[in-house]
Design a protein around this motif. Structure first.
Motif: not given
Length: 185
Positions: A135-136, A172-174, A161-168, A99-103
């Motif tokens: 967003h993982d 968790k990202i902060l 910062d690029k990820v925070l542009q999508l979800d400010p 299963d190559p897409s198993n997260l």
């Protein structure tokens, strides 16, 4: 369907050759999803059993079905947690070949590679996760940590910062960004 019973303390695990389907605690059955049942068992096992016992349990599941992806991934993940990264990669590679897409498998392999100092290979694993789920939080944190550990401090923070542009407002990202900035100073 042929069910096989494994009993540990008062926890009964009923499994078929492909997955773990039913968990019985004190005789009360609950139908659970494949990964949830393994994670549920892992929680119980961590309270009742040693790390080696958890590995032994995954081995028992793999005797029943050597291609049981959740058991392969959980075993690999547990080995990463124990610092047995080379061994973990072997089991995670087997799961990912099925299963190559198993997260969880990709994230755990990324962690093992990162722990071994193979930062670019770890980033590839995290990028595979992020291609599926941008967003993982585990993949974002793992990628940023790998970039940071590879000496690419500015890239790690810039990538966050690029990820925070999508979800400010992603807490968790902060937190990951704050941790990276503190470590850079």
């Amino acid at each position: 369907m042929i069910l096989k019973k494994i009993t540990i303390s008062k926890l009964n695990i009923w499994m078929d050759p492909n997955t773990i389907i039913l968990v019985s605690v004190l005789g009360i059955f609950t139908t659970l999803g494949i990964v949830l049942s393994l994670q549920t068992f892992s929680v119980y096992a961590s309270v009742m059993e040693s790390q080696d016992s958890k590995i032994n349990w995954y081995d028992k599941a793999l005797v029943v079905n050597q291609n049981n992806v959740p058991a392969l991934v959980q075993k690999g993940t547990e080995l990463v947690a124990q610092g047995r990264n080379d061994e973990a990669i072997t089991w995670l590679d087997k799961a990912l070949s099925i299963d190559p897409s198993n997260l969880m498998g990709l994230i755990s392999k990324g962690g093992a590679l990162r722990d071994l100092g193979q930062y670019q290979e770890a980033i590839i694993m995290y990028d595979r996760v992020l291609a599926i789920d941008p967003h993982d939080a585990y993949a974002i944190g793992g990628k940023a940590d790998s970039l940071f550990s590879a000496g690419q401090h500015e890239q790690a923070v810039a990538w966050i910062d690029k990820v925070l542009q999508l979800d400010p407002n992603n807490g968790k990202i902060l937190q990951v960004k704050e941790t990276l900035q503190q470590a850079a100073n």
